[in-house]
Design a protein around this motif. Structure first.
Motif, PDB file in Angstrom:
ATOM      1  N   ALA A  22       0.836  -1.204   0.000  1.00 37.06           N
ATOM      2  CA  ALA A  22       0.000   0.000   0.000  1.00 37.06           C
ATOM      3  C   ALA A  22       0.874   1.259   0.000  1.00 37.06           C
ATOM      4  O   ALA A  22       0.554   2.250  -0.672  1.00 37.06           O
ATOM      5  N   ARG A  59       2.235   1.802  -3.479  1.00 39.66           N
ATOM      6  CA  ARG A  59       1.211   2.413  -4.319  1.00 39.66           C
ATOM      7  C   ARG A  59       1.141   3.918  -4.067  1.00 39.66           C
ATOM      8  O   ARG A  59       0.948   4.712  -4.986  1.00 39.66           O
ATOM      9  N   GLY A  61      -4.602  -3.766  -2.861  1.00 35.74           N
ATOM     10  CA  GLY A  61      -4.854  -2.869  -3.976  1.00 35.74           C
ATOM     11  C   GLY A  61      -4.120  -3.166  -5.257  1.00 35.74           C
ATOM     12  O   GLY A  61      -4.188  -2.362  -6.199  1.00 35.74           O
ATOM     13  N   ARG A  70      -3.631  -4.350  -8.853  1.00 38.97           N
ATOM     14  CA  ARG A  70      -4.578  -4.540  -9.946  1.00 38.97           C
ATOM     15  C   ARG A  70      -4.262  -5.757 -10.804  1.00 38.97           C
ATOM     16  O   ARG A  70      -5.051  -6.150 -11.656  1.00 38.97           O
ATOM     17  N   LYS A 119     -12.810  -1.341  -5.764  1.00 42.47           N
ATOM     18  CA  LYS A 119     -12.262  -0.290  -4.913  1.00 42.47           C
ATOM     19  C   LYS A 119     -12.276  -0.755  -3.467  1.00 42.47           C
ATOM     20  O   LYS A 119     -13.259  -1.333  -2.996  1.00 42.47           O
ATOM     21  N   ILE A 120     -11.184  -0.531  -2.750  1.00 41.11           N
ATOM     22  CA  ILE A 120     -11.134  -0.889  -1.332  1.00 41.11           C
ATOM     23  C   ILE A 120     -12.078   0.044  -0.577  1.00 41.11           C
ATOM     24  O   ILE A 120     -11.826   1.253  -0.499  1.00 41.11           O
ATOM     25  N   LEU A 130     -13.659  -5.229  -1.048  1.00 41.30           N
ATOM     26  CA  LEU A 130     -13.509  -4.573  -2.342  1.00 41.30           C
ATOM     27  C   LEU A 130     -14.893  -4.413  -2.956  1.00 41.30           C
ATOM     28  O   LEU A 130     -15.636  -5.389  -3.092  1.00 41.30           O
TER      29      LEU A 130
END
Length: 562
Positions: free
Chosen positions: A45, A48, A102, A104, A145-146, A162
């Motif tokens: 995270a 990101r 998160g 993708r 989306k979280i 999610l």
């Protein structure tokens, strides 16, 4: 012709590269290292956050053993070390952690090809089964989306939600300490948790190996309470009011039925073979955990039913028995690993403690090394009493220019373990009035003088460290490693209770040269003292009686089913 997407594998300067790439790939080897899996999700995270918000991030998923660890095993006499694979539970735990953080997309990172050779077919089956799981949850992983991150009734279990259109994917994940070495949970438990922000009409369904199983739910203050029985390490739950979502998942599960059963059957069979073989090779007082024999007996019986059902074409029931056998075998492996590692403060002390299948050699070597003793210290200036003595003997420092922090190295007379001085390594922020970003590259690294031994020589690296306060802005903290094993096999420390001893057992590479390495990866103060390298007058690779003793026990028949 449309332009091909550009993907960039980044270690630092994420935002700069995100301006030129369509996708960023981040990741690290975490299995069989001192980097706890509980830290991997927050670390990803943070990675990101370092990138531009417009650039999707993919994550590299480790699927095999790091080459440096394999080399250490081979130097210690593990001739079949390349046949040792990552446990299936660890692969799934890693994948779900990355998705919940998160990512993708996932890149299956590997140092070796996935071979169809029978001895390592378990790896191919584990990856195949994981791909089946990922196909089911791909829509949420790729575009969801979280929307929530919640605790559960079990402090080891964390839940990520999610959201996607009219459905939610719920990922409960159990983080047992040291799962990067052995991931099996000791038992299954019932857990409950409250999911916020879902409509009253949403129904929770557990994605099992063969169907969508409705779960108990109850509307409470703050959201919807969901109860999950017999939870082990990971699960996937879909909450939806859309019949199209339910039909799509049901159709996919039906299409996967035969392949999923084959993968689960092969994993259980391979896991049983390697577990039985390893348990038979164990020797020494306390090598086996008390519960191992009973659980192993149960796993044999469960696997026999799985194989019989698979041969008869009852793939649904076969898969269920395979999953149960895998769970039982994972419990055996975890309990056996805990029995061996409980005597060590840090499991990375020995390469043979980093995997279940190397434990027989660990127990044998522990006894033989204790009888062999150790030679005189070979490392010069590890007492840090003279800077000129350190420089003359080849101690090295590397201070990397980082925009937000700066490093400093000195010999400290105020804080020391013995003598007059210790080595003081510190990093400080350049902007104490602001919240600095993470430190992407280690600002300070110190390498010891070179120690020359025979290639393959077993050595003991030891010393003392003390962290003054806590190391921040990095999840690696202070890393103690060596030039042979690298930072991947290093010891990571963020805090200590006063002075703490450390020990690393390693074998020298083909050059016979070895250095101790100390890296500060964040912001903080660390003191190091009394570092020494002792040769062990014992060569495990050349000890034929060692391997004869292990293989003789392996030839004995397994106990009969009870």
């Amino acid at each position: 012709v449309s332009a091909r997407p550009v993907i960039c594998n980044v270690r630092s300067e994420h935002r700069r590269f995100s301006r030129h790439a369509n996708l960023l790939l981040v990741g690290r080897d975490t299995l069989h290292t001192s980097f706890d899996l509980r830290e991997y999700g927050p670390w990803l995270a943070e990675q990101r956050g370092l990138a531009g918000p417009w650039t999707p991030v993919w994550a590299a998923l480790q699927t095999d053993i790091a080459p440096a660890l394999l080399q250490q095993w081979q130097s210690m006499g593990m001739s079949s070390s390349e046949e040792i694979t990552v446990d299936p539970d660890q692969l799934k735990l890693l994948a779900y952690t990355l998705i919940a953080s998160g990512a993708r997309g996932l890149c299956f990172a590997s140092h070796h090809p996935v071979s169809p050779h029978p001895e390592i077919s378990g790896r191919a089956a584990a990856l195949g089964l994981l791909n089946q799981d990922l196909e089911l949850i791909a829509p949420w992983a790729a575009a969801g989306k979280i929307v929530a991150s919640v605790a559960t009734s079990d402090p080891q279990v964390h839940v990520t939600v999610l959201g996607l259109d009219r459905s939610h994917l719920v990922l409960p994940i159990r983080y047992v300490p040291h799962s990067q070495f052995a991931a099996g949970a000791s038992n299954t438990q019932t857990i409950s948790f409250v999911i916020p922000g879902v409509p009253d009409s949403s129904e929770p369904f557990l994605i099992t190996s063969s169907r969508l199983k409705p779960l108990r739910r109850k509307r409470v203050a703050g959201g919807m309470r969901v109860t999950l029985n017999d939870f082990s390490l990971t699960s996937a739950i879909v909450m939806t009011q859309d019949p199209l979502v339910i039909r799509q998942l049901t159709r996919q599960l039906a299409e996967q039925r035969v392949r999923r059963s084959r993968f689960a059957h092969d994993i259980a069979t391979h896991l049983s073979t390697t577990t039985e073989s390893t348990i038979l090779q164990l020797a020494g007082p306390g090598a086996k955990a008390p519960s191992v024999d009973a659980t192993l007996n149960s796993a044999r019986s469960t696997l026999a039913q799985c194989q019989q059902l698979f041969q008869s074409g009852d793939y649904k029931a076969s898969t269920e028995y395979a999953n149960q056998a895998i769970l039982q075998l994972s419990q055996v492996r975890r309990a056996t690993w805990e029995q061996a590692s409980g005597r060590f403060r840090w499991p990375v002390a020995s390469p043979l403690l980093m995997h279940f299948q190397t434990l027989p050699l660990h127990w044998e070597m522990t006894q033989r090394v204790a009888m062999a003793g150790e030679g005189d210290n070979l490392l010069a200036a590890g007492d840090f009493e003279s800077l000129s003595h350190m420089i003359q003997n080849g101690w090295q420092q590397e201070i990397t220019s980082v925009a937000t922090v700066y490093g400093d190295i000195e010999l400290s007379p105020q804080t020391k373990k013995s003598g007059n001085y210790s080595l003081h390594i510190r990093t400080l922020t350049r902007r104490p009035d602001k919240e600095d970003p993470l430190v992407a590259i280690a600002p300070v690294t110190v390498r010891s003088a070179a120690v020359t031994t025979q290639p393959g020589q077993l050595v003991k690296i030891q010393g003392w460290i003390m962290v003054d306060g806590e190391i921040t802005r990095s999840r690696d903290g202070f890393v103690v490693s060596d030039s042979v094993g690298g930072t991947g096999m290093g010891l990571r420390v963020s805090t200590t209770d006063g002075w703490q001893p450390f020990v690393l057992y390693r074998t020298a590479d083909a050059s016979g040269e070895l250095r101790a390495v100390f890296s500060m990866t964040g912001v903080g103060d660390v003191f190091v003292d009394d570092v020494a390298v002792h040769p062990i007058p014992y060569s495990p690779a050349n000890d034929h009686t060692l391997h004869q003793a292990i293989h003789l026990r392996q030839m004995l028949p397994p106990p009969a089913l009870r």
